[in-house]
Design an enzyme around this catalytic site. Structure first.
Site: not given
Ligand code: NDP
Length: 322
Positions: A232, A261, A279
Site C-alpha cells: 500500500r 491514488e 496499481h
Molecule cells: P496477509 O494478511 O496474508 O499478509 C500480511 C502480512 O503483513 C502478514 O505477514 C503480517 O504479519 C504482516 N503485517 C501486518 N501488519 C504489520 C505491521 N504493522 N508490521 C509488520 N508486519 C505486518 O495479506 P496478503 O499477503 O494477502 O496481502 C498483503 C497486502 O498486499 C494487502 O493488505 C494489500 O494491501 C496488498 N495488496 C496489493 C495488491 C496490489 O494490487 N498492489 C493486490 C493485493 C494485495 P503479522 O501479522 O505477523 O505482522
C-alpha cells in the site's frame, strides 16, 4: 437471500459482481461511502454492502440494518473493520484468489526496476537501437542481492517462493515470526533494512504501517538499495523516498501503489530511477473476476447460512442476529 434483501454497491464495483448480485439481491448503488448520500429509504432497507470504496463509522451509523460489508480486494484498509466489529457488522475481503497473480506482478516490477526493461523497450521503439546502438548496460543487477520481505503473509510467501527460484537469500519482518519458512526473521523493519539491499513491501495499509518506510529505513538500505512496493502507498513516506532517490541514498524504486491514488507526485514521475505502475498487481481479467465472485459468494453465504467464506480477522467472531 432472494430479492427481498437489499445490498448497496458502493464505488465502482466489477461488472461481473454487480451482475451476479442482481440475480440474488435487490441492488442499490452509491458513488461513495458518504452518509449524506444515504436516503431514509436506503437507511431502512440496506442489509449488506459490496464495497470498492471508503466505508467508515459514519456511513455504518447511517445504515442501522447493516450486517455485512464485503470488500473487493484483500487489502481492506478503506473499511474501518475495528468500528465494524464494535457495531456487530461482518467484514469480508478477497484473499488467496489473487495471491499468485500479485506475486507474479511483484517479480515483474522487480526485474523492470533492476534491469530497466521498460526503458530498454522504449529505446527500441524510439528507433535508438538502429540509430544509436545498444541500450546502455544496466548499473544494477539482481545477481548477488539479498532480499528482505516486509509483510510475509499469503502474497509475501508467494513472492518468497519466486525469489528462492531466482537463487537469492531471503529475510523478512512481520510483527510475529511466520509459520512454514526458514528465512531469517528480523523483529524490526530497520534491522531488516540494514541486513538487505532489496526490500519488497507486501504489508497492508493502515495505522500500524503508515510511513514506516521512512528516511532512516531508506538510509539503512544503502546506495545499492532497491525498494519495491506492491503493498500500500501509505506504507512509504513518499517525500523521504523522492529525496533518497534524488541524492543517491538508495539506487532505485519500483512502485505499484501510491499514497494518494490515482495521483502520482510529479517528482516521482521525473525520476529516471523510479519504475511506476498504476496499481495493476491483481489486474488481469481472470483474477479480477475471481475476486468479484468471492465478494458475491461472501454475501450469499452470509445471508444463507450466516458463515461467510473469508471474514477479516477483526470481525471473525461477529454473528448474524436474524
Ligand atoms: P496477509 O494478511 O496474508 O499478509 C500480511 C502480512 O503483513 C502478514 O505477514 C503480517 O504479519 C504482516 N503485517 C501486518 N501488519 C504489520 C505491521 N504493522 N508490521 C509488520 N508486519 C505486518 O495479506 P496478503 O499477503 O494477502 O496481502 C498483503 C497486502 O498486499 C494487502 O493488505 C494489500 O494491501 C496488498 N495488496 C496489493 C495488491 C496490489 O494490487 N498492489 C493486490 C493485493 C494485495 P503479522 O501479522 O505477523 O505482522
Amino acid at each position: 437471500g432472494t430479492h427481498e434483501t437489499t445490498v448497496l454497491v458502493v464505488g465502482a464495483l466489477h461488472p461481473h459482481a454487480v451482475e451476479r448480485l442482481g440475480k440474488t439481491f435487490r441492488i442499490e448503488t452509491l458513488k461513495e461511502g458518504d452518509p449524506a448520500l444515504v436516503t431514509p429509504e436506503l437507511a431502512a432497507r440496506v442489509r449488506g454492502i459490496a464495497a470498492n470504496a471508503v466505508i467508515d463509522g459514519p456511513v455504518m451509523d447511517a445504515l442501522p440494518n447493516l450486517e455485512i460489508i464485503a470488500n473487493f480486494g484483500v487489502g481492506y484498509d478503506k473499511v474501518d473493520a475495528v468500528y465494524a466489529e464494535s457495531a456487530g457488522v461482518m467484514v469480508t475481503n478477497t484473499p488467496d484468489v489473487l495471491t499468485e497473480e500479485v506475486a507474479d506482478t511483484t517479480l515483474g516490477l522487480l526485474l523492470d526496476t533492476v534491469r530497466e526493461l521498460p526503458q530498454a523497450q522504449a529505446w527500441l521503439r524510439e528507433g535508438k537501437w538502429e540509430n544509436q546502438g545498444n541500450y546502455p548496460l544496466t548499473k544494477l543487477s539482481l545477481r548477488g542481492r539479498r532480499v528482505g520481505i516486509f509483510g510475509l503473509g499469503r502474497i509475501g510467501k508467494a513472492v518468497g517462493r519466486r525469489i528462492e527460484a531466482f537463487g537469492l537469500p531471503i529475510a523478512y519482518h512481520n510483527r510475529r515470526k511466520a509459520d512454514g519458512v526458514t528465512y531469517d526473521y528480523y523483529p524490526t523493519l530497520l534491522e531488516l533494512a540494514e541486513a538487505v539491499d532489496t526490500l519488497i513491501v507486501v504489508a497492508p495499509g493502515g495505522a500500524g504501517t503508515e510511513k514506516t518506510i521512512n528516511a532512516e529505513v531508506l538510509r539503512a538500505l544503502g546506495p545499492d538499495g532497491v525498494l519495491i512496493n506492491i503493498g500500500r502507498g501509505s506504507v512509504v513516506d513518499e517525500e523521504a523516498l523522492i529525496e533518497a532517490l534524488g541524492n543517491g541514498t538508495i539506487a532505485a524504486v519500483g512502485l505499484d501503489v501510491f499514497a494518494d491514488e490515482p495521483h502520482v507526485p510529479q517528482a516521482l514521475i521525473d525520476l529516471p530511477n523510479a519504475t511506476l505502475l498504476p496499481h495493476v498487481g491483481s489486474a488481469s481479467q481472470a483474477t479480477r473476476r475471481a475476486m468479484a465472485d468471492l465478494v458475491v459468494d461472501n454475501l450469499i453465504a452470509w445471508f444463507g447460512d450466516g458463515a461467510p467464506l473469508t471474514p477479516v480477522p477483526e470481525t471473525v467472531n461477529v454473528k448474524r442476529h436474524a
